[in-house]
Design a protein around this motif. Sequence first.
Motif, PDB file in Angstrom:
ATOM      1  N   LYS A  26      25.331  43.282 -85.708  1.00 24.50           N
ATOM      2  CA  LYS A  26      24.316  43.861 -84.826  1.00 24.50           C
ATOM      3  C   LYS A  26      23.500  42.732 -84.222  1.00 24.50           C
ATOM      4  CE  LYS A  26      25.589  47.946 -85.891  1.00 24.50           C
ATOM      5  NZ  LYS A  26      26.626  48.475 -85.044  1.00 24.50           N
ATOM      6  N   SER A  27      23.105  42.891 -82.966  1.00 25.84           N
ATOM      7  CA  SER A  27      22.351  41.810 -82.329  1.00 25.84           C
ATOM      8  C   SER A  27      21.237  42.351 -81.441  1.00 25.84           C
ATOM      9  CB  SER A  27      23.285  40.926 -81.499  1.00 25.84           C
ATOM     10  OG  SER A  27      23.859  41.668 -80.444  1.00 25.84           O
ATOM     11  N   ASP A  28      20.247  41.503 -81.283  1.00 32.56           N
ATOM     12  CA  ASP A  28      19.168  41.705 -80.337  1.00 32.56           C
ATOM     13  C   ASP A  28      19.131  40.458 -79.479  1.00 32.56           C
ATOM     14  OD1 ASP A  28      18.056  44.172 -81.500  1.00 32.56           O
ATOM     15  OD2 ASP A  28      17.512  42.876 -83.180  1.00 32.56           O
ATOM     16  N   TYR A  29      18.517  40.561 -78.302  1.00 33.41           N
ATOM     17  CA  TYR A  29      18.377  39.369 -77.486  1.00 33.41           C
ATOM     18  C   TYR A  29      17.003  39.304 -76.856  1.00 33.41           C
ATOM     19  CZ  TYR A  29      19.373  42.253 -73.366  1.00 33.41           C
ATOM     20  OH  TYR A  29      19.341  43.212 -72.392  1.00 33.41           O
ATOM     21  N   VAL A  30      16.572  38.070 -76.621  1.00 33.62           N
ATOM     22  CA  VAL A  30      15.330  37.777 -75.923  1.00 33.62           C
ATOM     23  C   VAL A  30      15.632  36.693 -74.911  1.00 33.62           C
ATOM     24  CG1 VAL A  30      13.831  38.494 -77.836  1.00 33.62           C
ATOM     25  CG2 VAL A  30      14.590  36.116 -77.684  1.00 33.62           C
ATOM     26  N   ASN A  31      14.721  36.536 -73.932  1.00 33.87           N
ATOM     27  CA  ASN A  31      15.018  35.637 -72.824  1.00 33.87           C
ATOM     28  C   ASN A  31      14.098  34.437 -72.719  1.00 33.87           C
ATOM     29  OD1 ASN A  31      15.464  38.755 -71.448  1.00 33.87           O
ATOM     30  ND2 ASN A  31      17.189  37.405 -71.765  1.00 33.87           N
ATOM     31  N   SER A  32      13.272  34.203 -73.736  1.00 34.65           N
ATOM     32  CA  SER A  32      12.372  33.051 -73.701  1.00 34.65           C
ATOM     33  C   SER A  32      11.983  32.673 -75.133  1.00 34.65           C
ATOM     34  CB  SER A  32      11.107  33.382 -72.901  1.00 34.65           C
ATOM     35  OG  SER A  32      10.329  34.348 -73.591  1.00 34.65           O
ATOM     36  N   ILE A  33      11.402  31.505 -75.256  1.00 32.45           N
ATOM     37  CA  ILE A  33      10.909  31.061 -76.560  1.00 32.45           C
ATOM     38  C   ILE A  33       9.760  31.953 -77.018  1.00 32.45           C
ATOM     39  CG2 ILE A  33       9.704  29.184 -77.739  1.00 32.45           C
ATOM     40  CD1 ILE A  33      11.490  27.250 -76.092  1.00 32.45           C
ATOM     41  N   ALA A  34       8.873  32.315 -76.103  1.00 30.18           N
ATOM     42  CA  ALA A  34       7.748  33.186 -76.470  1.00 30.18           C
ATOM     43  C   ALA A  34       8.244  34.514 -77.028  1.00 30.18           C
ATOM     44  CB  ALA A  34       6.845  33.414 -75.260  1.00 30.18           C
ATOM     45  N   GLN A  35       9.244  35.098 -76.393  1.00 34.47           N
ATOM     46  CA  GLN A  35       9.807  36.349 -76.902  1.00 34.47           C
ATOM     47  C   GLN A  35      10.506  36.130 -78.239  1.00 34.47           C
ATOM     48  OE1 GLN A  35      12.352  37.528 -73.660  1.00 34.47           O
ATOM     49  NE2 GLN A  35      10.693  38.564 -72.550  1.00 34.47           N
ATOM     50  N   ALA A  36      11.121  34.979 -78.406  1.00 30.36           N
ATOM     51  CA  ALA A  36      11.796  34.667 -79.670  1.00 30.36           C
ATOM     52  C   ALA A  36      10.804  34.574 -80.819  1.00 30.36           C
ATOM     53  CB  ALA A  36      12.588  33.368 -79.537  1.00 30.36           C
ATOM     54  N   VAL A  37       9.646  33.968 -80.572  1.00 31.05           N
ATOM     55  CA  VAL A  37       8.617  33.873 -81.613  1.00 31.05           C
ATOM     56  C   VAL A  37       8.237  35.271 -82.090  1.00 31.05           C
ATOM     57  CG1 VAL A  37       6.212  33.223 -82.071  1.00 31.05           C
ATOM     58  CG2 VAL A  37       7.723  31.634 -80.879  1.00 31.05           C
ATOM     59  N   THR A  38       8.005  36.170 -81.151  1.00 28.34           N
ATOM     60  CA  THR A  38       7.652  37.550 -81.490  1.00 28.34           C
ATOM     61  C   THR A  38       8.780  38.231 -82.258  1.00 28.34           C
ATOM     62  OG1 THR A  38       6.235  37.697 -79.541  1.00 28.34           O
ATOM     63  CG2 THR A  38       6.939  39.773 -80.533  1.00 28.34           C
ATOM     64  N   ALA A  39      10.006  38.067 -81.800  1.00 23.92           N
ATOM     65  CA  ALA A  39      11.155  38.684 -82.464  1.00 23.92           C
ATOM     66  C   ALA A  39      11.321  38.166 -83.886  1.00 23.92           C
ATOM     67  CB  ALA A  39      12.428  38.432 -81.657  1.00 23.92           C
ATOM     68  N   LEU A  40      11.088  36.882 -84.091  1.00 21.69           N
ATOM     69  CA  LEU A  40      11.262  36.295 -85.420  1.00 21.69           C
ATOM     70  C   LEU A  40      10.134  36.671 -86.379  1.00 21.69           C
ATOM     71  CD1 LEU A  40      12.673  32.829 -84.387  1.00 21.69           C
ATOM     72  CD2 LEU A  40      13.904  34.684 -85.539  1.00 21.69           C
ATOM     73  N   GLU A  41       9.015  37.172 -85.847  1.00 21.60           N
ATOM     74  CA  GLU A  41       7.938  37.660 -86.707  1.00 21.60           C
ATOM     75  C   GLU A  41       8.313  38.980 -87.360  1.00 21.60           C
ATOM     76  OE1 GLU A  41       4.539  37.887 -84.117  1.00 21.60           O
ATOM     77  OE2 GLU A  41       4.130  35.742 -84.273  1.00 21.60           O
ATOM     78  N   THR A  42       9.204  39.747 -86.729  1.00 19.95           N
ATOM     79  CA  THR A  42       9.539  41.079 -87.229  1.00 19.95           C
ATOM     80  C   THR A  42      10.937  41.184 -87.817  1.00 19.95           C
ATOM     81  OG1 THR A  42      10.269  41.762 -85.028  1.00 19.95           O
ATOM     82  CG2 THR A  42       7.967  42.188 -85.608  1.00 19.95           C
ATOM     83  N   SER A  43      11.787  40.203 -87.584  1.00 25.40           N
ATOM     84  CA  SER A  43      13.140  40.275 -88.137  1.00 25.40           C
ATOM     85  C   SER A  43      13.582  38.912 -88.645  1.00 25.40           C
ATOM     86  CB  SER A  43      14.123  40.786 -87.080  1.00 25.40           C
ATOM     87  OG  SER A  43      14.328  39.820 -86.084  1.00 25.40           O
ATOM     88  N   LYS A  44      14.518  38.941 -89.531  1.00 27.25           N
ATOM     89  CA  LYS A  44      15.094  37.718 -90.094  1.00 27.25           C
ATOM     90  C   LYS A  44      16.607  37.759 -89.890  1.00 27.25           C
ATOM     91  CE  LYS A  44      11.384  35.890 -91.888  1.00 27.25           C
ATOM     92  NZ  LYS A  44      10.696  34.947 -91.052  1.00 27.25           N
TER      93      LYS A  44
END
Length: 117
Positions: A26-44
Amino acid sequence: MRALIIDDEIDICYLLSTLLDRKSIKSDYVNSIAQAVTALETSKPEIIFLDNHLPDGRGVDFIHFIKEHNPQVKLVMITAYDTPADRSAAFAKGVDYFVAKPFSRDIIYATLDEMER
């Protein structure tokens, strides 16, 4: 298994997510470092595909943050800028795999197979 794709090219995100889905990842995607920071706060995620040239910075400079917050993650640098210096810098900072764009399905699957070993 879960993956996070960090790439500003939507086509790459769709392609990778489709390839991963075929491997039951399963995958999610983000398009910037800022979005990645947020995504990594909620998932591992267990795997991260990281582009090196993002609108708000270089992926190679984001590796430290990723590894600091998720040291067990398998990190795959994906970039069109495939020079010996780029590869060396990425590996020195902690990427596990380096995939040059354009890539094929076979290259992604071979990288995933290598992770399983």
